[in-house]
Design a protein around this motif. Structure first.
Motif, PDB file in Angstrom:
ATOM      1  N   TYR A   1      33.325  40.037  42.385  1.00 42.53           N
ATOM      2  CA  TYR A   1      33.901  40.781  41.488  1.00 42.53           C
ATOM      3  C   TYR A   1      32.884  41.796  40.718  1.00 42.53           C
ATOM      4  O   TYR A   1      31.609  41.595  40.681  1.00 42.53           O
ATOM      5  CB  TYR A   1      34.235  39.657  39.984  1.00 42.53           C
TER       6      TYR A   1
ATOM      7  N   THR B   1      34.698  46.988  36.240  1.00 41.66           N
ATOM      8  CA  THR B   1      35.439  48.346  36.414  1.00 41.66           C
ATOM      9  C   THR B   1      35.643  49.157  35.190  1.00 41.66           C
ATOM     10  O   THR B   1      35.648  50.332  35.283  1.00 41.66           O
ATOM     11  CB  THR B   1      37.004  48.100  36.994  1.00 41.66           C
TER      12      THR B   1
ATOM     13  N   ARG C   1      36.694  44.497  31.971  1.00 39.33           N
ATOM     14  CA  ARG C   1      37.616  44.506  33.107  1.00 39.33           C
ATOM     15  C   ARG C   1      36.944  44.164  34.184  1.00 39.33           C
ATOM     16  O   ARG C   1      36.011  45.027  34.789  1.00 39.33           O
ATOM     17  CB  ARG C   1      38.712  45.495  33.194  1.00 39.33           C
TER      18      ARG C   1
ATOM     19  N   LYS D   1      37.070  43.403  38.853  1.00 38.87           N
ATOM     20  CA  LYS D   1      38.000  43.549  40.096  1.00 38.87           C
ATOM     21  C   LYS D   1      37.339  43.084  41.224  1.00 38.87           C
ATOM     22  O   LYS D   1      36.023  43.037  41.330  1.00 38.87           O
ATOM     23  CB  LYS D   1      38.479  44.813  40.267  1.00 38.87           C
TER      24      LYS D   1
ATOM     25  N   GLU E   1      43.444  41.906  46.295  1.00 38.53           N
ATOM     26  CA  GLU E   1      43.036  42.478  45.052  1.00 38.53           C
ATOM     27  C   GLU E   1      43.295  41.589  43.799  1.00 38.53           C
ATOM     28  O   GLU E   1      44.417  40.867  43.700  1.00 38.53           O
ATOM     29  CB  GLU E   1      43.597  43.660  44.597  1.00 38.53           C
ATOM     30  N   HIS E   2      42.432  41.320  42.948  1.00 40.44           N
ATOM     31  CA  HIS E   2      42.640  40.464  41.944  1.00 40.44           C
ATOM     32  C   HIS E   2      41.662  41.026  40.676  1.00 40.44           C
ATOM     33  O   HIS E   2      40.335  41.368  40.837  1.00 40.44           O
ATOM     34  CB  HIS E   2      41.922  38.969  42.202  1.00 40.44           C
ATOM     35  N   HIS E   3      42.405  41.089  39.457  1.00 45.56           N
ATOM     36  CA  HIS E   3      41.773  41.564  38.209  1.00 45.56           C
ATOM     37  C   HIS E   3      41.671  40.575  37.150  1.00 45.56           C
ATOM     38  O   HIS E   3      42.296  39.664  37.214  1.00 45.56           O
ATOM     39  CB  HIS E   3      42.848  42.910  37.671  1.00 45.56           C
TER      40      HIS E   3
ATOM     41  N   THR F   1      40.191  39.988  33.053  1.00 46.80           N
ATOM     42  CA  THR F   1      39.834  40.478  31.608  1.00 46.80           C
ATOM     43  C   THR F   1      39.019  39.635  31.069  1.00 46.80           C
ATOM     44  O   THR F   1      39.598  38.311  30.677  1.00 46.80           O
ATOM     45  CB  THR F   1      40.912  41.168  31.030  1.00 46.80           C
TER      46      THR F   1
END
Length: 79
Positions: free
Chosen positions: A21, A24, A32, A34, A40-42, A44
């Motif tokens: 991770y 971003t 945030r 990523k 892909e994984h986000h 917060t």
């Protein structure tokens, strides 16, 4: 395994960087993250010290689901 009770957002970000991770952007008090590993994984994360237990649990649950591992296995990897 029990969740850490006094984990700051920056400690969590440092731990999640082991899984790929990266920060971003940051808007106000939310950071945030990523990752491109395993798709892909986000995420917060609130910039709080400490992160509330329920919030931390939901973040770790989301990461564990993304990597298809149990939450306890994820905790052993991170902490």
């Amino acid at each position: 395994m029990k969740l850490p009770r006094n984990l700051s957002s920056y400690d969590l970000i440092r731990s999640l960087s082991r899984l790929g991770y990266q920060v971003t952007r940051q808007t106000g008090s939310h950071i945030r993250l990523k990752t491109e590993e395993n798709g892909e994984h986000h995420l917060t994360i609130p910039a709080h010290n400490p992160i509330k237990i329920g919030t931390l649990n939901n973040i770790l649950k989301s990461v564990a689901e993304h990597f298809d591992i149990s939450r306890d296995e994820l905790l052993r990897k991170l902490f």
